[in-house]
Structure formats: C-alpha cells, structure tokens
Design a protein around this motif. Structure first.
Motif, PDB file in Angstrom:
ATOM      1  N   GLY A 250       0.901  -1.154  -0.104  1.00  0.00           N
ATOM      2  CA  GLY A 250      -0.084   0.046   0.082  1.00  0.00           C
ATOM      3  C   GLY A 250       0.906   1.123  -0.032  1.00  0.00           C
ATOM      4  N   GLY A 251       0.456   2.255  -0.785  1.00  0.00           N
ATOM      5  CA  GLY A 251       1.057   3.460  -0.862  1.00  0.00           C
ATOM      6  C   GLY A 251       2.740   3.311  -1.310  1.00  0.00           C
ATOM      7  N   GLY A 252       3.027   2.297  -1.972  1.00  0.00           N
ATOM      8  CA  GLY A 252       4.544   2.248  -2.473  1.00  0.00           C
ATOM      9  C   GLY A 252       5.375   1.851  -1.253  1.00  0.00           C
ATOM     10  N   TRP A 253       4.799   1.126  -0.230  1.00  0.00           N
ATOM     11  CA  TRP A 253       5.324   0.599   0.847  1.00  0.00           C
ATOM     12  C   TRP A 253       5.723  -0.755   0.333  1.00  0.00           C
ATOM     13  N   LEU A 254       6.988  -1.188  -0.009  1.00  0.00           N
ATOM     14  CA  LEU A 254       7.460  -2.426  -0.516  1.00  0.00           C
ATOM     15  C   LEU A 254       7.996  -3.255   0.559  1.00  0.00           C
ATOM     16  N   ILE A 255       7.566  -4.450   0.517  1.00  0.00           N
ATOM     17  CA  ILE A 255       8.082  -5.685   1.253  1.00  0.00           C
ATOM     18  C   ILE A 255       8.991  -6.688   0.374  1.00  0.00           C
ATOM     19  N   PHE A 256      10.037  -6.867   0.678  1.00  0.00           N
ATOM     20  CA  PHE A 256      10.972  -7.746  -0.287  1.00  0.00           C
ATOM     21  C   PHE A 256      11.137  -8.907   0.362  1.00  0.00           C
ATOM     22  N   GLY A 257      11.200  -9.997  -0.573  1.00  0.00           N
ATOM     23  CA  GLY A 257      11.611 -11.204  -0.320  1.00  0.00           C
ATOM     24  C   GLY A 257      13.250 -11.375  -0.361  1.00  0.00           C
ATOM     25  N   LEU A 258      13.500 -12.426   0.605  1.00  0.00           N
ATOM     26  CA  LEU A 258      14.961 -12.535   0.775  1.00  0.00           C
ATOM     27  C   LEU A 258      15.290 -13.952   0.526  1.00  0.00           C
ATOM     28  N   PRO A 259      16.470 -14.174   0.188  1.00  0.00           N
ATOM     29  CA  PRO A 259      16.875 -15.696   0.237  1.00  0.00           C
ATOM     30  C   PRO A 259      17.015 -16.284   1.328  1.00  0.00           C
ATOM     31  N   PRO A 260      17.266 -17.634   1.602  1.00  0.00           N
ATOM     32  CA  PRO A 260      17.477 -18.287   3.003  1.00  0.00           C
ATOM     33  C   PRO A 260      18.443 -17.208   3.792  1.00  0.00           C
ATOM     34  N   SER A 261      18.233 -17.341   4.913  1.00  0.00           N
ATOM     35  CA  SER A 261      18.937 -16.444   5.940  1.00  0.00           C
ATOM     36  C   SER A 261      19.455 -17.144   6.980  1.00  0.00           C
ATOM     37  N   GLU A 262      20.348 -16.578   7.702  1.00  0.00           N
ATOM     38  CA  GLU A 262      21.047 -17.157   9.200  1.00  0.00           C
ATOM     39  C   GLU A 262      21.060 -15.891  10.312  1.00  0.00           C
ATOM     40  N   VAL A 263      21.264 -16.406  11.273  1.00  0.00           N
ATOM     41  CA  VAL A 263      21.348 -15.522  12.368  1.00  0.00           C
ATOM     42  C   VAL A 263      22.482 -15.790  13.238  1.00  0.00           C
ATOM     43  N   ALA A 264      23.494 -14.921  13.459  1.00  0.00           N
ATOM     44  CA  ALA A 264      24.598 -15.152  14.371  1.00  0.00           C
ATOM     45  C   ALA A 264      24.270 -14.222  15.566  1.00  0.00           C
TER      46      ALA A 264
END
Length: 116
Positions: free
Chosen positions: A33-47
C-alpha cells in the motif's frame, strides 16, 4: 514455530533505498500500500555476537562470488569499498542511496541448513 524473518532497514530516503532493493538488487517484492514495498530475501541465518550494549543489530547480504557482485554493482554506478579478507569471508560495504551502509559478503564458514 518460526516461519521467517523480517528485517527493517531505516533510511533517510526510503523511496531511493526501496528502488535500490527493487531495481539494483532485483529482490522480489510486494506493494502493501502506498508504495510501501516488502522484499523477499533468500534463505537467511542469524549469528549472536558478544557486545557491550544490546541496542545494535546489523544486516549483511551474502553472495557466492563477491567479485562478481562488486562488478555488477559497478556497472550500475554503485561503488563498493575494497573487498577485505576477514578469514570467515570476503567482505565489502556499499552505501545505499539513502545514505545507509550495507555489508555484502562471501562466506567461507559452514552454512546451516534452512528449517523446513
């Protein structure tokens, strides 16, 4: 349990940075909505790293070939800092159009499997 992650990048120029993620990095996205883009990301990890304070978190994009990424960004006139060998990987930083700094690295460490 956990089904994904949501990363927030703060920006003084969100429209320019959204265009960068969409047009330069070519990440899939949806307009919520209103140009608010949500992006998909490749698999991720957390450290989890030790720190004196718990108020800072960082976002790094990962790649398989840092030199190819740097060359591709240069074609789009996106400058990267010199690639540094950190032992655990090859690291560079780029500056987003909104002024933020974003790390990109080619890992040398073992990668965890993604949860199903």
């Amino acid at each position: 349990m956990i089904s994904g992650t949501h990363v927030v990048v703060y920006s003084e120029n969100p429209e320019a940075d959204r265009a960068f993620f969409r047009d330069v990095l070519e990440l899939p996205n949806v307009d919520v909505g209103g140009g608010w883009l949500i992006f998909g990301l490749p698999p991720s990890e957390v450290a989890v790293h030790p720190a004196e304070k718990n108020d800072t978190h960082e976002l790094f994009l990962m790649c398989d070939d840092i030199e190819a990424v740097v060359a591709r960004l240069a074609e789009r006139e996106i400058a990267c800092e010199p690639v540094q060998d950190q032992g655990w990987g090859l690291l560079t930083y780029l500056t987003l159009p909104g002024g933020g700094r974003l790390g990109v690295y080619q890992p040398r460490h073992e990668r965890p499997q993604n949860p199903q």
